[in-house]
Design a protein around this motif. Structure first.
Motif, PDB file in Angstrom:
ATOM      1  N   THR A  14       0.841  -1.188   0.000  1.00 11.74           N
ATOM      2  CA  THR A  14       0.000   0.000   0.000  1.00 11.74           C
ATOM      3  C   THR A  14       0.879   1.242   0.000  1.00 11.74           C
ATOM      4  N   GLU A  15       1.867   1.255   0.847  1.00 13.52           N
ATOM      5  CA  GLU A  15       2.846   2.332   0.903  1.00 13.52           C
ATOM      6  C   GLU A  15       4.137   1.737   1.427  1.00 13.52           C
ATOM      7  N   HIS A  16       5.233   2.440   1.166  1.00 15.34           N
ATOM      8  CA  HIS A  16       6.507   1.987   1.720  1.00 15.34           C
ATOM      9  C   HIS A  16       7.444   3.182   1.837  1.00 15.34           C
ATOM     10  N   GLY A  17       8.150   3.254   2.925  1.00 11.77           N
ATOM     11  CA  GLY A  17       9.148   4.301   3.114  1.00 11.77           C
ATOM     12  C   GLY A  17       8.766   5.364   4.111  1.00 11.77           C
ATOM     13  N   THR A  18       7.476   5.498   4.390  1.00  7.35           N
ATOM     14  CA  THR A  18       7.075   6.552   5.332  1.00  7.35           C
ATOM     15  C   THR A  18       7.591   6.263   6.739  1.00  7.35           C
ATOM     16  N   VAL A  19       7.588   4.998   7.123  1.00  3.90           N
ATOM     17  CA  VAL A  19       8.085   4.642   8.460  1.00  3.90           C
ATOM     18  C   VAL A  19       9.551   5.026   8.588  1.00  3.90           C
ATOM     19  N   GLU A  20      10.348   4.651   7.584  1.00  2.00           N
ATOM     20  CA  GLU A  20      11.783   4.943   7.633  1.00  2.00           C
ATOM     21  C   GLU A  20      12.040   6.454   7.630  1.00  2.00           C
ATOM     22  N   THR A  21      11.301   7.175   6.811  1.00  2.00           N
ATOM     23  CA  THR A  21      11.504   8.627   6.721  1.00  2.00           C
ATOM     24  C   THR A  21      11.114   9.310   8.022  1.00  2.00           C
ATOM     25  N   GLU A  22       9.968   8.925   8.594  1.00  2.00           N
ATOM     26  CA  GLU A  22       9.549   9.512   9.864  1.00  2.00           C
ATOM     27  C   GLU A  22      10.575   9.243  10.966  1.00  2.00           C
ATOM     28  N   ASN A  23      11.129   8.024  10.964  1.00  2.00           N
ATOM     29  CA  ASN A  23      12.134   7.676  11.972  1.00  2.00           C
ATOM     30  C   ASN A  23      13.381   8.539  11.827  1.00  2.00           C
ATOM     31  N   GLU A  24      13.808   8.771  10.594  1.00  2.00           N
ATOM     32  CA  GLU A  24      15.011   9.578  10.380  1.00  2.00           C
ATOM     33  C   GLU A  24      14.793  11.038  10.747  1.00  2.00           C
ATOM     34  N   VAL A  25      13.622  11.572  10.419  1.00  2.00           N
ATOM     35  CA  VAL A  25      13.317  12.956  10.799  1.00  2.00           C
ATOM     36  C   VAL A  25      13.343  13.087  12.320  1.00  2.00           C
ATOM     37  N   TYR A  26      12.780  12.092  13.001  1.00  2.00           N
ATOM     38  CA  TYR A  26      12.779  12.117  14.466  1.00  2.00           C
ATOM     39  C   TYR A  26      14.215  12.042  15.002  1.00  2.00           C
ATOM     40  N   ASN A  27      15.018  11.174  14.377  1.00  2.00           N
ATOM     41  CA  ASN A  27      16.399  11.021  14.852  1.00  2.00           C
ATOM     42  C   ASN A  27      17.189  12.312  14.706  1.00  2.00           C
ATOM     43  N   ILE A  28      17.091  12.988  13.564  1.00  2.00           N
ATOM     44  CA  ILE A  28      17.895  14.209  13.397  1.00  2.00           C
ATOM     45  C   ILE A  28      17.321  15.381  14.192  1.00  2.00           C
ATOM     46  N   SER A  29      16.063  15.254  14.643  1.00  2.00           N
ATOM     47  CA  SER A  29      15.507  16.310  15.501  1.00  2.00           C
ATOM     48  C   SER A  29      16.279  16.409  16.807  1.00  2.00           C
ATOM     49  N   LYS A  30      16.925  15.332  17.199  1.00  2.00           N
ATOM     50  CA  LYS A  30      17.724  15.329  18.422  1.00  2.00           C
ATOM     51  C   LYS A  30      19.041  16.084  18.228  1.00  2.00           C
ATOM     52  N   TYR A  31      19.383  16.344  16.960  1.00  2.00           N
ATOM     53  CA  TYR A  31      20.648  17.014  16.632  1.00  2.00           C
ATOM     54  C   TYR A  31      20.387  18.309  15.853  1.00  2.00           C
ATOM     55  N   ASP A  32      19.313  19.000  16.251  1.00  2.00           N
ATOM     56  CA  ASP A  32      18.963  20.280  15.632  1.00  2.00           C
ATOM     57  C   ASP A  32      18.794  20.147  14.115  1.00  2.00           C
ATOM     58  N   TYR A  33      18.272  18.993  13.705  1.00  2.00           N
ATOM     59  CA  TYR A  33      17.977  18.696  12.297  1.00  2.00           C
ATOM     60  C   TYR A  33      19.221  18.789  11.399  1.00  2.00           C
ATOM     61  N   ASN A  34      20.343  18.421  11.943  1.00  2.00           N
ATOM     62  CA  ASN A  34      21.581  18.349  11.173  1.00  2.00           C
ATOM     63  C   ASN A  34      21.562  17.070  10.333  1.00  2.00           C
ATOM     64  N   VAL A  35      21.534  17.228   9.016  1.00  2.00           N
ATOM     65  CA  VAL A  35      21.392  16.052   8.143  1.00  2.00           C
ATOM     66  C   VAL A  35      22.648  15.187   8.112  1.00  2.00           C
ATOM     67  N   ASP A  36      23.725  15.645   8.738  1.00  2.00           N
ATOM     68  CA  ASP A  36      24.903  14.783   8.847  1.00  2.00           C
ATOM     69  C   ASP A  36      24.582  13.510   9.628  1.00  2.00           C
TER      70      ASP A  36
END
Length: 412
Positions: free
Chosen positions: A106-128
């Motif tokens: 039905t869909e794929h990738g939203t879980v992974e993307t949401e998890n990554e956005v949450y993870n970088i939120s802990k580092y002031d959204y630094n994409v590194d």
């Protein structure tokens, strides 16, 4: 002279559902009406009923491999291996370059993307701090590709995006590729990892289509006047498909023959279903199977517990099966919730054992039947014993107006 198409049969089933990790247990719980829908507390969203799968995640690959891959891939690898084991089929029985893998999503990738956005939120959204694994995790072919890497399959693999009709669509693709002799065996099915996505829950709630109840096991209640929406579930089911002559040559157990299928489009609305196109889809599947409505023993409904969706499907069934007194109707989502891309294949799997035990598993949670959903021979609360079951029709419909129907027949 017309050439007869190769006959395609199901010889193995591997599954992970919110209430079981194998077909035997799954069937027992469906017959008993045992739901194991629970309540989850999802990041940013809060609490909601959901179907969560429990299965041995490291049975076929290591924890490190699961960590690098995806939840969808983990489900896919488990179910593909279980399907092969169930079929008593070694992966090298067929040339690995002649095996196809077709996975409905039905869909794929939203879980992974949401998890990554949450993870970088802990580092002031630094994409590194964004993982370099993100792209291969989120490409649509990921779950099918993870199966091929795990099993060393070098034939074609891809995923089929068909909303909640995707599980059926993958089976249709497998049948077609085998009839075209593109492959000699297929692993076909569907996957859902939707319970990890804030966006899925938030969207259904925004639509007024997210199911609720004090007891989460009662939140999915198709056809009931008090129904208020969908229960989101994860899940997976993969089938081994073989040509009949190949299955017979190796002495395989045959669950069923796929004798009819159809897909079509409503071409009307993003979310609202349309009974006329659903009727036409069932009619085409029956025509391809060489069957009449009265030849169908069980219809497994798509009904999700949304008011308009349930009503439209019941209209379609009434249109076509109004004069089919021996056709019985059930619903699997009432027990396991809506497994999205895996819905069609999980629901079909739960009904396949009816060819042996002649039982129609019940729908549950319908205390007050909506008059607009009333049909003859609806099976509620307790299994219905039939003299024989020879044919099953499985409906799966999805957003943006996509419809799919599969018809399977008992092999004699």
């Amino acid at each position: 002279m017309e050439t007869q198409l190769p006959r395609i049969v199901i010889t193995g089933v591997g599954l992970a559902a919110p209430n079981a990790d194998n077909l035997k247990t799954y069937r027992e719980k469906l017959l008993a009406g045992i739901s194991e829908i629970t309540e989850i507390d999802l990041r940013y969203f809060g609490k909601a009923p959901a179907g969560i799968c429990t299965f041995p995640e490291t049975k076929y690959r290591k924890k490190k491999e699961n960590k690098r891959g995806t939840r969808a891939g983990c489900l896919a690898v488990y179910c593909a291996n279980e399907a092969l084991a169930d079929a008593e089929l070694a992966i090298d029985h067929y040339k690995r370059s002649r095996i196809g893998v077709y996975v409905g999503l039905t869909e794929h990738g939203t879980v992974e993307t949401e998890n990554e956005v949450y993870n970088i939120s802990k580092y002031d959204y630094n994409v590194d701090y964004w993982t370099h694994h993100h792209n291969p995790r989120t490409v649509l072919n990921n779950p099918a590709g993870e199966i091929t890497m795990n099993l060393g399959i070098t034939g074609p693999h891809y995923s089929i995006g068909a909303a909640c009709a995707a599980g059926n669509a993958s089976l249709i693709q497998g049948v077609q590729m085998m009839r075209l002799k593109e492959v000699d065996m297929a692993l076909a099915g569907g996957i859902s990892e939707s319970t990890g996505s804030f966006g899925i829950f938030a969207s259904f709630q925004a639509q007024g289509a997210l199911g609720s109840a004090q007891d989460p096991r009662e939140a999915c209640r198709p056809f009931d006047t008090s129904r208020d929406g969908i229960v989101v579930s994860e899940g997976a089911c993969i089938y081994v498909l073989e040509r009949l002559e190949s299955a017979l040559a190796r002495g395989a157990r045959i669950y069923a023959e796929i004798v009819g299928y159809a897909m079509n489009s409503d071409a009307r609305d993003y979310v609202l279903p349309f009974h006329e196109r659903q009727t036409e889809c069932m009619e085409l599947a029956l025509e391809r199977a060489g069957l009449q409505p009265e030849d169908i023993d069980i219809i497994n409904t798509h009904a999700t517990g949304t008011k308009q969706g349930d009503i439209e499907e019941c209209k379609a069934i009434r249109n076509l099966f109004g004069d089919a007194p021996n056709t019985y109707i059930n619903n699997t989502k009432s027990i396991i919730g809506h497994a999205m891309g895996a819905a069609g294949v999980l629901e079909l799997a739960g009904n396949l054992p009816a060819f042996d035990d002649n039982l129609v598993h019940p729908s549950i949670n319908c205390q007050n039947l909506d008059p607009e959903c009333e049909l003859d021979n609806m099976v509620f609360d307790k299994p219905k014993q039939l003299k024989s079951v020879n044919t099953i029709l499985n409906n799966s419909f999805g957003m943006v107006g996509i419809n799919s129907v599969i018809i399977v027949k008992k092999y004699k």
